[in-house]
Design an enzyme around this catalytic site. Sequence first.
Site, PDB file in Angstrom:
ATOM      1  N   LYS A 260      -0.002  14.054  -5.618  1.00 44.02           N
ATOM      2  CA  LYS A 260       1.593  14.284  -5.461  1.00 44.02           C
ATOM      3  C   LYS A 260       2.047  15.452  -5.567  1.00 44.02           C
ATOM      4  CE  LYS A 260       2.616   9.430  -6.742  1.00 44.02           C
ATOM      5  NZ  LYS A 260       3.549   8.415  -7.555  1.00 44.02           N
TER       6      LYS A 260
ATOM      7  N   LYS B  11      -3.897   5.812   0.546  1.00 40.86           N
ATOM      8  CA  LYS B  11      -3.439   4.675   0.029  1.00 40.86           C
ATOM      9  C   LYS B  11      -1.845   4.037   0.526  1.00 40.86           C
ATOM     10  CE  LYS B  11      -1.148   4.780  -3.928  1.00 40.86           C
ATOM     11  NZ  LYS B  11      -0.270   4.435  -5.128  1.00 40.86           N
TER      12      LYS B  11
ATOM     13  N   LYS C 280       4.779   3.555  -1.481  1.00 43.30           N
ATOM     14  CA  LYS C 280       6.292   3.283  -0.939  1.00 43.30           C
ATOM     15  C   LYS C 280       6.974   4.450  -0.712  1.00 43.30           C
ATOM     16  CE  LYS C 280       6.973   1.578  -5.465  1.00 43.30           C
ATOM     17  NZ  LYS C 280       6.387   2.490  -6.282  1.00 43.30           N
TER      18      LYS C 280
HETATM   19  N1  AQP Z   1      -1.558   0.510  -1.557  1.00 39.05           N
HETATM   20  C1  AQP Z   1      -1.985  -0.023  -2.894  1.00 39.05           C
HETATM   21  N2  AQP Z   1      -2.781  -1.131  -3.229  1.00 39.05           N
HETATM   22  C2  AQP Z   1      -2.944  -1.645  -4.364  1.00 39.05           C
HETATM   23  N3  AQP Z   1      -2.315  -1.579  -5.162  1.00 39.05           N
HETATM   24  C3  AQP Z   1      -1.062  -0.491  -5.180  1.00 39.05           C
HETATM   25  N4  AQP Z   1      -0.328  -0.232  -6.222  1.00 39.05           N
HETATM   26  C4  AQP Z   1       0.373   0.735  -5.667  1.00 39.05           C
HETATM   27  N5  AQP Z   1       0.230   0.837  -4.268  1.00 39.05           N
HETATM   28  C5  AQP Z   1      -0.984  -0.009  -4.122  1.00 39.05           C
HETATM   29  C6  AQP Z   1      -0.131  -0.895  -7.423  1.00 39.05           C
HETATM   30  O1  AQP Z   1       1.271  -1.239  -7.619  1.00 39.05           O
HETATM   31  C7  AQP Z   1       1.453  -0.902  -8.993  1.00 39.05           C
HETATM   32  C8  AQP Z   1       2.811  -0.068  -8.977  1.00 39.05           C
HETATM   33  O2  AQP Z   1       2.822   1.190  -8.623  1.00 39.05           O
HETATM   34  P1  AQP Z   1       3.821   2.330  -9.118  1.00 39.05           P
HETATM   35  O3  AQP Z   1       5.181   2.233  -8.186  1.00 39.05           O
HETATM   36  O4  AQP Z   1       4.012   2.540 -10.685  1.00 39.05           O
HETATM   37  O5  AQP Z   1       3.146   3.725  -8.523  1.00 39.05           O
HETATM   38  P2  AQP Z   1       2.155   3.872  -7.385  1.00 39.05           P
HETATM   39  O6  AQP Z   1       0.603   3.502  -7.733  1.00 39.05           O
HETATM   40  O7  AQP Z   1       2.133   5.261  -7.129  1.00 39.05           O
HETATM   41  O8  AQP Z   1       2.753   3.027  -6.335  1.00 39.05           O
HETATM   42  P3  AQP Z   1       3.315   3.806  -4.861  1.00 39.05           P
HETATM   43  O9  AQP Z   1       3.751   2.483  -4.141  1.00 39.05           O
HETATM   44  O10 AQP Z   1       2.233   4.629  -4.202  1.00 39.05           O
HETATM   45  O11 AQP Z   1       4.421   4.447  -5.279  1.00 39.05           O
HETATM   46  P4  AQP Z   1       4.842   5.997  -5.116  1.00 39.05           P
HETATM   47  O12 AQP Z   1       4.746   6.290  -3.548  1.00 39.05           O
HETATM   48  O13 AQP Z   1       6.390   6.241  -5.504  1.00 39.05           O
HETATM   49  O14 AQP Z   1       3.897   6.871  -5.903  1.00 39.05           O
HETATM   50  C9  AQP Z   1       0.269  -0.518  -9.849  1.00 39.05           C
HETATM   51  O15 AQP Z   1      -0.008  -1.424 -10.488  1.00 39.05           O
HETATM   52  C10 AQP Z   1      -0.227   0.212  -8.466  1.00 39.05           C
HETATM   53  O16 AQP Z   1      -1.937   0.179  -8.792  1.00 39.05           O
END
Ligand code: AQP
Length: 343
Positions: A119, A202, A205
């Site tokens: 990040k 990965k 969002k």
């Molecule tokens: N691509 C993914 N595959 C499986 N699990 C995922 N999770 C996120 N992306 C995937 C799971 O969703 C939960 C919430 O995640 P988060 O929003 O707290 O943070 P993150 O993992 O950083 O998710 P994002 O979507 O990638 O958000 P941003 O872009 O804001 O960083 C967790 O249980 C995560 O494992």
Amino acid sequence: MPETTSTRPLRILSGIQPSGQLTIGNYLGALKQWVQLQDDYECYYCIVDMHAITVPREPAELRASTRMTAALYLACGIRPERATIFVQSHVSAHAELAWILGCLTPMGWLNRMTQFKDKAAKQQAESVSAGLFTYPTLMAADILLYQANLVPVGDDQRQHLELTRDLAQRFNSQYGETFTVPEGFFPKAGARIMGLDNPLVKMSKSETSDYHAVYMLDEPDQIKRKIMRAVTDSGNSIYFTDDPEKAGVNNLLTIYQAFTDETKEAIEARFAGKGYAELKKAVAEVVVEGLRPIQARYRELTAESDLIDQVLMQGAAKARLVANTTLNTVRERIGFLAAADRA
Ligand code: AQP
């Protein structure tokens, strides 16, 4: 005294950042499991808005995202009478315990976190916040406050969960048994959904490219368009594999498996001898059909004016009771003077 596992049902804590529209990665990696777990465990599901501000956010967007995330929890089937749904910043114990744990965390542990490196690499070095660096200590506080036994998360959170376990053990050995040491709970399929435009990263969002992610509230046409454009390879055979050359096909199969709960063997047999276009059409169909009832329920829930706020208010009240019990023990253990006027 801290509560122990023997005196209560097993607890679960998990959360999602309101950092944009939720993707099918969030659904398959987290939400889908949460719904299944709520009948067997005492569940605490939070919307982690304090994590979301580790990168700059527009206040109105953060508010909208927080409500949208809460509504999606409900739309997926999480029932407030079974699981406590709340917003992290509504329970101030998270911030206080995060500070205390931060004082116990060696910088070296945080330096190893790959999510921070990923990040931070997307921002100008001088604008990376200290909050992004100490994010894992806040996540540890989220989990340890509720004495969670299990934490259902996707694969990307493994390292943070390991750090949480290390911190719980460190605190317990320094100050006496205080925290339950949590275990991770990873989905059998869908623990790591990859970007449709780049299956080596990965699905997230916060990625902005149009063809990267399927969002949970995307229209059927958008979903089909995105999946039909998913990056694959120049071959024509369809099977599950770790080969990075075929990561796109593997990702599509994984999405198919996570939505249908079919076995890998059955899925490979279904697509034997078929082309990538047929695979994509079938994946698009199961995604559209899988999301359809959630989207319909979402529309109903958001039409009721203050239903979401009510659920969040009641959830925060329940969460505070548990969190403050743990926090009071922690304060006492580390030698903070009891405040005469604190309940
Ligand atoms: N691509 C993914 N595959 C499986 N699990 C995922 N999770 C996120 N992306 C995937 C799971 O969703 C939960 C919430 O995640 P988060 O929003 O707290 O943070 P993150 O993992 O950083 O998710 P994002 O979507 O990638 O958000 P941003 O872009 O804001 O960083 C967790 O249980 C995560 O494992």
